[in-house]
Design a protein around this motif. Structure first.
Motif, PDB file in Angstrom:
ATOM      1  N   CYS A  37       0.802  -1.231   0.000  1.00 18.23           N
ATOM      2  CA  CYS A  37       0.000   0.000   0.000  1.00 18.23           C
ATOM      3  C   CYS A  37       0.834   1.279   0.000  1.00 18.23           C
ATOM      4  O   CYS A  37       0.294   2.355  -0.243  1.00 18.23           O
ATOM      5  CB  CYS A  37      -0.961   0.016   1.178  1.00 18.23           C
ATOM      6  SG  CYS A  37      -0.155   0.286   2.776  1.00 18.23           S
ATOM      7  N   THR A  39       2.235   2.870   2.503  1.00 20.52           N
ATOM      8  CA  THR A  39       2.261   3.694   3.714  1.00 20.52           C
ATOM      9  C   THR A  39       3.450   3.300   4.575  1.00 20.52           C
ATOM     10  O   THR A  39       4.017   2.213   4.451  1.00 20.52           O
ATOM     11  CB  THR A  39       0.958   3.567   4.521  1.00 20.52           C
ATOM     12  OG1 THR A  39       0.813   2.233   4.995  1.00 20.52           O
ATOM     13  CG2 THR A  39      -0.248   3.978   3.696  1.00 20.52           C
ATOM     14  N   TRP A  44       1.192   5.993  10.423  1.00 20.90           N
ATOM     15  CA  TRP A  44       0.084   5.463  11.221  1.00 20.90           C
ATOM     16  C   TRP A  44       0.278   5.792  12.695  1.00 20.90           C
ATOM     17  O   TRP A  44      -0.695   6.017  13.414  1.00 20.90           O
ATOM     18  CB  TRP A  44      -0.042   3.955  11.021  1.00 20.90           C
ATOM     19  CG  TRP A  44      -0.518   3.612   9.659  1.00 20.90           C
ATOM     20  CD1 TRP A  44       0.219   3.122   8.616  1.00 20.90           C
ATOM     21  CD2 TRP A  44      -1.841   3.736   9.144  1.00 20.90           C
ATOM     22  NE1 TRP A  44      -0.553   2.945   7.506  1.00 20.90           N
ATOM     23  CE2 TRP A  44      -1.833   3.309   7.807  1.00 20.90           C
ATOM     24  CE3 TRP A  44      -3.044   4.176   9.693  1.00 20.90           C
ATOM     25  CZ2 TRP A  44      -2.971   3.299   7.010  1.00 20.90           C
ATOM     26  CZ3 TRP A  44      -4.179   4.157   8.895  1.00 20.90           C
ATOM     27  CH2 TRP A  44      -4.130   3.729   7.571  1.00 20.90           C
ATOM     28  N   ASP A  47      -0.915   9.407  13.198  1.00 22.90           N
ATOM     29  CA  ASP A  47      -2.346   9.656  12.989  1.00 22.90           C
ATOM     30  C   ASP A  47      -3.012   8.344  12.598  1.00 22.90           C
ATOM     31  O   ASP A  47      -2.833   7.857  11.488  1.00 22.90           O
ATOM     32  CB  ASP A  47      -2.536  10.706  11.892  1.00 22.90           C
ATOM     33  CG  ASP A  47      -3.997  11.043  11.626  1.00 22.90           C
ATOM     34  OD1 ASP A  47      -4.894  10.441  12.265  1.00 22.90           O
ATOM     35  OD2 ASP A  47      -4.242  11.903  10.766  1.00 22.90           O
ATOM     36  N   LYS A  48      -3.787   7.782  13.512  1.00 21.16           N
ATOM     37  CA  LYS A  48      -4.441   6.492  13.263  1.00 21.16           C
ATOM     38  C   LYS A  48      -5.451   6.551  12.119  1.00 21.16           C
ATOM     39  O   LYS A  48      -5.855   5.537  11.581  1.00 21.16           O
ATOM     40  CB  LYS A  48      -5.146   5.991  14.526  1.00 21.16           C
ATOM     41  CG  LYS A  48      -4.244   5.816  15.712  1.00 21.16           C
ATOM     42  CD  LYS A  48      -3.277   4.686  15.518  1.00 21.16           C
ATOM     43  CE  LYS A  48      -2.475   4.463  16.782  1.00 21.16           C
ATOM     44  NZ  LYS A  48      -1.117   4.100  16.571  1.00 21.16           N
ATOM     45  N   LEU A  49      -5.876   7.755  11.746  1.00 21.09           N
ATOM     46  CA  LEU A  49      -6.824   7.925  10.649  1.00 21.09           C
ATOM     47  C   LEU A  49      -6.179   8.627   9.457  1.00 21.09           C
ATOM     48  O   LEU A  49      -6.845   9.307   8.675  1.00 21.09           O
ATOM     49  CB  LEU A  49      -8.046   8.714  11.128  1.00 21.09           C
ATOM     50  CG  LEU A  49      -8.829   8.092  12.287  1.00 21.09           C
ATOM     51  CD1 LEU A  49      -9.922   9.032  12.755  1.00 21.09           C
ATOM     52  CD2 LEU A  49      -9.397   6.743  11.895  1.00 21.09           C
ATOM     53  N   PHE A  51      -5.053   7.555   6.687  1.00 22.67           N
ATOM     54  CA  PHE A  51      -5.424   7.058   5.368  1.00 22.67           C
ATOM     55  C   PHE A  51      -6.725   6.276   5.456  1.00 22.67           C
ATOM     56  O   PHE A  51      -7.119   5.810   6.521  1.00 22.67           O
ATOM     57  CB  PHE A  51      -4.349   6.114   4.810  1.00 22.67           C
ATOM     58  CG  PHE A  51      -3.020   6.764   4.614  1.00 22.67           C
ATOM     59  CD1 PHE A  51      -2.725   7.452   3.450  1.00 22.67           C
ATOM     60  CD2 PHE A  51      -2.062   6.697   5.608  1.00 22.67           C
ATOM     61  CE1 PHE A  51      -1.498   8.057   3.274  1.00 22.67           C
ATOM     62  CE2 PHE A  51      -0.825   7.291   5.441  1.00 22.67           C
ATOM     63  CZ  PHE A  51      -0.542   7.981   4.270  1.00 22.67           C
ATOM     64  N   HIS A  52      -7.353   6.133   4.331  1.00 25.08           N
ATOM     65  CA  HIS A  52      -8.471   5.208   4.189  1.00 25.08           C
ATOM     66  C   HIS A  52      -8.328   4.573   2.809  1.00 25.08           C
ATOM     67  O   HIS A  52      -7.528   5.019   1.997  1.00 25.08           O
ATOM     68  CB  HIS A  52      -9.821   5.900   4.373  1.00 25.08           C
ATOM     69  CG  HIS A  52     -10.139   6.894   3.312  1.00 25.08           C
ATOM     70  ND1 HIS A  52      -9.599   8.169   3.287  1.00 25.08           N
ATOM     71  CD2 HIS A  52     -10.921   6.803   2.211  1.00 25.08           C
ATOM     72  CE1 HIS A  52     -10.048   8.807   2.236  1.00 25.08           C
ATOM     73  NE2 HIS A  52     -10.860   8.006   1.548  1.00 25.08           N
ATOM     74  N   ALA A  53      -9.061   3.523   2.561  1.00 24.08           N
ATOM     75  CA  ALA A  53      -8.893   2.768   1.320  1.00 24.08           C
ATOM     76  C   ALA A  53     -10.079   2.956   0.384  1.00 24.08           C
ATOM     77  O   ALA A  53     -11.197   3.201   0.826  1.00 24.08           O
ATOM     78  CB  ALA A  53      -8.716   1.286   1.636  1.00 24.08           C
ATOM     79  N   HIS A  54      -9.805   2.855  -0.888  1.00 19.73           N
ATOM     80  CA  HIS A  54     -10.816   2.845  -1.944  1.00 19.73           C
ATOM     81  C   HIS A  54     -10.567   1.608  -2.784  1.00 19.73           C
ATOM     82  O   HIS A  54      -9.438   1.138  -2.878  1.00 19.73           O
ATOM     83  CB  HIS A  54     -10.666   4.052  -2.883  1.00 19.73           C
ATOM     84  CG  HIS A  54     -11.079   5.337  -2.283  1.00 19.73           C
ATOM     85  ND1 HIS A  54     -11.766   6.283  -2.985  1.00 19.73           N
ATOM     86  CD2 HIS A  54     -10.910   5.863  -1.049  1.00 19.73           C
ATOM     87  CE1 HIS A  54     -11.990   7.319  -2.226  1.00 19.73           C
ATOM     88  NE2 HIS A  54     -11.476   7.098  -1.046  1.00 19.73           N
TER      89      HIS A  54
END
Length: 101
Positions: A37, A39, A44, A47-49, A51-54
C-alpha cells in the motif's frame, strides 16, 4: 532534502560523506514502507486515521492477474511470476497476442 552544491570536476567529490549518510538513512526509512500500500509505519503512529482505502480497478493489474491465473502460468510452477511489459503484445518479441476474452 538535497539542495546541491558547486562541484569542481576532478577536485570535489560529488557526494560528501554527510550526503552519503543522509541518503543511506533515507533509504533505510523508505525500506520500511509497505510494499503493497505504500504507507509508512510512522504515518500510522502519528495519525491512526491518516489514510483510508478505496477500491480501484487497474487494467494492468487485471491483465497481470489474469495471466498469473492462466493454465500456462500454473504449469510453469514456482518461481514464475506475471510482469507487465510495455507496449502491445502484438509487438512483443517474447509473446504472441493473448485473447482478452
Amino acid at each position: 532534502m538535497f539542495l546541491g552544491r558547486v562541484v569542481r570536476p576532478g577536485v570535489d567529490p560529488e557526494w560528501l560523506q554527510s550526503d552519503r549518510d543522509d541518503a543511506l538513512a533515507w533509504q533505510v526509512h523508505e525500506n520500511r514502507r509497505c510494499k503493497s500500500c505504500g504507507t509508512h509505519p510512522e504515518e500510522w503512529a502519528e495519525d491512526k486515521l491518516a489514510f483510508h482505502a478505496h477500491l480501484d480497478e487497474c487494467k494492468g493489474c487485471k491483465q497481470r492477474e489474469r495471466l498469473a491465473q492462466s493454465d500456462g502460468a500454473k504449469k510453469a510452477g514456482e518461481g514464475v511470476s506475471a510482469v507487465m511489459a510495455h507496449g502491445s503484445a502484438a509487438d512483443c518479441l517474447r509473446c504472441k497476442p493473448i485473447p482478452m476474452g
